[in-house]
Design a protein around this motif. Sequence first.
Motif, mmCIF file in Angstrom:
data_model
loop_
_atom_site.group_PDB
_atom_site.id
_atom_site.type_symbol
_atom_site.label_atom_id
_atom_site.label_comp_id
_atom_site.label_asym_id
_atom_site.label_seq_id
_atom_site.Cartn_x
_atom_site.Cartn_y
_atom_site.Cartn_z
ATOM 1 N N PRO A 1 41.965 40.294 29.563
ATOM 2 C CA PRO A 1 43.181 39.802 30.230
ATOM 3 C C PRO A 1 43.642 40.697 31.378
ATOM 4 O O PRO A 1 44.238 40.219 32.345
ATOM 5 N N LEU A 2 43.336 42.006 31.289
ATOM 6 C CA LEU A 2 43.695 42.917 32.385
ATOM 7 C C LEU A 2 42.932 42.576 33.660
ATOM 8 O O LEU A 2 43.474 42.691 34.764
ATOM 9 N N LEU A 3 41.657 42.186 33.516
ATOM 10 C CA LEU A 3 40.881 41.769 34.691
ATOM 11 C C LEU A 3 41.589 40.636 35.421
ATOM 12 O O LEU A 3 41.720 40.642 36.647
ATOM 13 N N PHE A 4 42.021 39.652 34.656
ATOM 14 C CA PHE A 4 42.641 38.470 35.256
ATOM 15 C C PHE A 4 44.031 38.775 35.812
ATOM 16 O O PHE A 4 44.472 38.123 36.752
ATOM 17 N N ARG A 5 44.693 39.758 35.251
ATOM 18 C CA ARG A 5 46.018 40.111 35.749
ATOM 19 C C ARG A 5 45.947 41.016 36.972
ATOM 20 O O ARG A 5 46.729 40.868 37.913
ATOM 21 N N GLU A 6 44.998 41.952 36.991
ATOM 22 C CA GLU A 6 44.981 42.975 38.031
ATOM 23 C C GLU A 6 44.128 42.640 39.252
ATOM 24 O O GLU A 6 44.403 43.135 40.331
ATOM 25 N N LEU A 7 43.076 41.865 39.077
ATOM 26 C CA LEU A 7 42.228 41.539 40.225
ATOM 27 C C LEU A 7 42.906 40.482 41.091
ATOM 28 O O LEU A 7 43.645 39.634 40.588
ATOM 29 N N PRO A 8 42.640 40.490 42.392
ATOM 30 C CA PRO A 8 43.335 39.573 43.297
ATOM 31 C C PRO A 8 42.969 38.095 43.084
ATOM 32 O O PRO A 8 43.736 37.222 43.450
ATOM 33 N N SER A 9 41.841 37.821 42.478
ATOM 34 C CA SER A 9 41.402 36.438 42.304
ATOM 35 C C SER A 9 40.950 36.217 40.866
ATOM 36 O O SER A 9 40.179 36.997 40.310
ATOM 37 N N ARG A 10 41.434 35.121 40.278
ATOM 38 C CA ARG A 10 40.979 34.763 38.937
ATOM 39 C C ARG A 10 39.492 34.436 38.944
ATOM 40 O O ARG A 10 38.797 34.672 37.969
ATOM 41 N N ASP A 11 39.018 33.909 40.062
ATOM 42 C CA ASP A 11 37.600 33.578 40.180
ATOM 43 C C ASP A 11 36.752 34.845 40.108
ATOM 44 O O ASP A 11 35.752 34.900 39.393
ATOM 45 N N LEU A 12 37.161 35.878 40.836
ATOM 46 C CA LEU A 12 36.450 37.158 40.801
ATOM 47 C C LEU A 12 36.507 37.763 39.400
ATOM 48 O O LEU A 12 35.490 38.238 38.879
ATOM 49 N N ALA A 13 37.664 37.716 38.781
ATOM 50 C CA ALA A 13 37.809 38.238 37.415
ATOM 51 C C ALA A 13 36.893 37.475 36.461
ATOM 52 O O ALA A 13 36.253 38.070 35.589
ATOM 53 N N GLY A 14 36.816 36.166 36.620
ATOM 54 C CA GLY A 14 35.953 35.354 35.775
ATOM 55 C C GLY A 14 34.488 35.674 35.966
ATOM 56 O O GLY A 14 33.705 35.707 35.004
ATOM 57 N N ARG A 15 34.099 35.921 37.198
ATOM 58 C CA ARG A 15 32.700 36.281 37.466
ATOM 59 C C ARG A 15 32.343 37.636 36.841
ATOM 60 O O ARG A 15 31.274 37.795 36.259
ATOM 61 N N ILE A 16 33.242 38.604 36.974
ATOM 62 C CA ILE A 16 33.004 39.918 36.374
ATOM 63 C C ILE A 16 32.964 39.791 34.849
ATOM 64 O O ILE A 16 32.064 40.336 34.196
#
Length: 170
Positions: A32-47
């Motif tokens: 959940p931190l990835l999705f909150r802190e990264l500028p794009s949910r798409d980028l967070a989802g890919r990571i």
Amino acid sequence: MIARSLRRLDRASAGLLLLWAGAALGFGICAPLLFRELPSRDLAGRIAGLIVARLDWLAWGAFALAGLSWGARWMADVKEDLIGPLRLWSAAWLVALLMCLASTSIVTPKIRAIRARIAAPIETLPPDHADRVAYNRAHGLSRNLFFLRILLAVGLAGTVGLMGGIDKKA
């Protein structure tokens, strides 16, 4: 197989299962931190997808080593009990392997295919779009398989020494 070798194999199996479960749980807590802190949910989802793919392959290794503990006993001491520790452990281990197979070869490729087909961030699609609905369904299944494998890994690690088959005299 001598008792000392089985005990070592049990400890290695339990350690690797717990290590994988800890890594998977750590990712589950931090995702959940990835999705909150990264500028794009798409980028967070890919990571997150890349991390899950690696955890899937590590799960194969952890459950395969646990299978060596099971296989050694299966060859040495298969009893005719209808339900016993070895058979219950075997069933849980097979379920874990089937979950690895489903995640690696069915669910993850489906998620990748949906993402490739839309070629845009998933959040840009309307909530009722067929691709977004399919993606959400596949993602939910992936998440459930992931956490069920964590539970199975902890359960198998905690019970690997209870399967029997260790000759106390050796």
